[in-house]
Design a protein around this motif. Structure first.
Motif, mmCIF file in Angstrom:
data_model
loop_
_atom_site.group_PDB
_atom_site.id
_atom_site.type_symbol
_atom_site.label_atom_id
_atom_site.label_comp_id
_atom_site.label_asym_id
_atom_site.label_seq_id
_atom_site.Cartn_x
_atom_site.Cartn_y
_atom_site.Cartn_z
ATOM 1 N N UNK A 16 0.841 -1.195 0.000
ATOM 2 C CA UNK A 16 0.000 0.000 0.000
ATOM 3 C C UNK A 16 0.879 1.249 0.000
ATOM 4 N N UNK A 17 0.558 2.194 -0.870
ATOM 5 C CA UNK A 17 1.323 3.424 -0.962
ATOM 6 C C UNK A 17 2.534 3.336 -1.861
ATOM 7 N N UNK A 18 2.889 2.122 -2.298
ATOM 8 C CA UNK A 18 4.053 1.918 -3.169
ATOM 9 C C UNK A 18 3.612 1.388 -4.529
ATOM 10 N N UNK A 19 2.781 0.350 -4.503
ATOM 11 C CA UNK A 19 2.389 -0.314 -5.740
ATOM 12 C C UNK A 19 1.247 0.422 -6.427
ATOM 13 N N UNK A 20 1.129 0.168 -7.715
ATOM 14 C CA UNK A 20 0.082 0.756 -8.538
ATOM 15 C C UNK A 20 -0.183 -0.127 -9.738
ATOM 16 N N UNK A 21 -0.784 0.440 -10.760
ATOM 17 C CA UNK A 21 -1.149 -0.349 -11.938
ATOM 18 C C UNK A 21 0.087 -0.967 -12.591
ATOM 19 N N UNK A 22 1.238 -0.325 -12.481
ATOM 20 C CA UNK A 22 2.474 -0.885 -13.027
ATOM 21 C C UNK A 22 2.796 -2.223 -12.387
ATOM 22 N N UNK A 23 2.525 -2.356 -11.121
ATOM 23 C CA UNK A 23 2.777 -3.619 -10.419
ATOM 24 C C UNK A 23 1.865 -4.712 -10.967
ATOM 25 N N UNK A 24 0.603 -4.379 -11.135
ATOM 26 C CA UNK A 24 -0.352 -5.367 -11.636
ATOM 27 C C UNK A 24 -0.031 -5.766 -13.073
ATOM 28 N N UNK A 25 0.377 -4.827 -13.905
ATOM 29 C CA UNK A 25 0.738 -5.169 -15.286
ATOM 30 C C UNK A 25 1.951 -6.097 -15.318
ATOM 31 N N UNK A 26 2.902 -5.886 -14.445
ATOM 32 C CA UNK A 26 4.065 -6.792 -14.361
ATOM 33 C C UNK A 26 3.617 -8.188 -13.918
ATOM 34 N N UNK A 27 2.659 -8.243 -12.994
ATOM 35 C CA UNK A 27 2.134 -9.542 -12.547
ATOM 36 C C UNK A 27 1.428 -10.255 -13.705
ATOM 37 N N UNK A 28 0.669 -9.503 -14.504
ATOM 38 C CA UNK A 28 -0.012 -10.084 -15.666
ATOM 39 C C UNK A 28 1.020 -10.623 -16.644
ATOM 40 N N UNK A 29 2.021 -9.830 -16.986
ATOM 41 C CA UNK A 29 3.067 -10.261 -17.920
ATOM 42 C C UNK A 29 3.755 -11.532 -17.418
#
Length: 126
Positions: free
Chosen positions: A106-119
């Motif tokens: 919380x406070x660090x991660x964002x949509x970039x984190x989720x896109x990396x998880x998807x990839x």
């Protein structure tokens, strides 16, 4: 009506991502059209990716993601593990990829984190 936090929007725009913000009932989702899939891994080259943003996002993490059209592993002609359930959103039947997130910061991660998880999930699917 846009709902994505400004830092997510700025990230996506800086990286050239095309996306749509869709509200379907009480659910808010981001659709990334024509998302390129790993070469020679699936029976299609690209698919739309849906990421649902839960209430409380970005403090609350997105969980699973969804593909349209449904994809199969090319070599085995079968759905990847934990990617064979239907999910209805915005008038379409999406392929649910059950990949849970227990490491969200919380406070660090964002949509970039989720896109990396998807990839990553698309790369290692078996």
């Amino acid at each position: 009506m846009p709902f994505l936090p400004s830092r997510d929007r700025e990230y996506l725009e800086s990286k050239g991502f095309v996306y749509q913000e869709i509200v379907d009932g009480s659910q808010k989702g981001l659709i990334f059209p024509a998302f390129r899939l790993p070469a020679n891994k699936y029976d299609v080259l690209q698919a739309d990716v849906l990421i649902l943003l839960p209430a409380g996002y970005p403090d609350t993490p997105p969980d699973m993601f969804y593909l349209q059209p449904w994809v199969k592993l090319a070599a085995q002609s079968r759905y990847p593990k934990a990617a064979d359930q239907r999910f209805a959103f915005n008038g379409a039947s999406w392929q649910r990829w059950s990949r849970h997130n227990n490491e969200w910061r919380s406070g660090v991660d964002g949509i970039w984190t989720m896109l990396k998880r998807v990839e990553h999930a698309l790369e290692v699917a078996a």
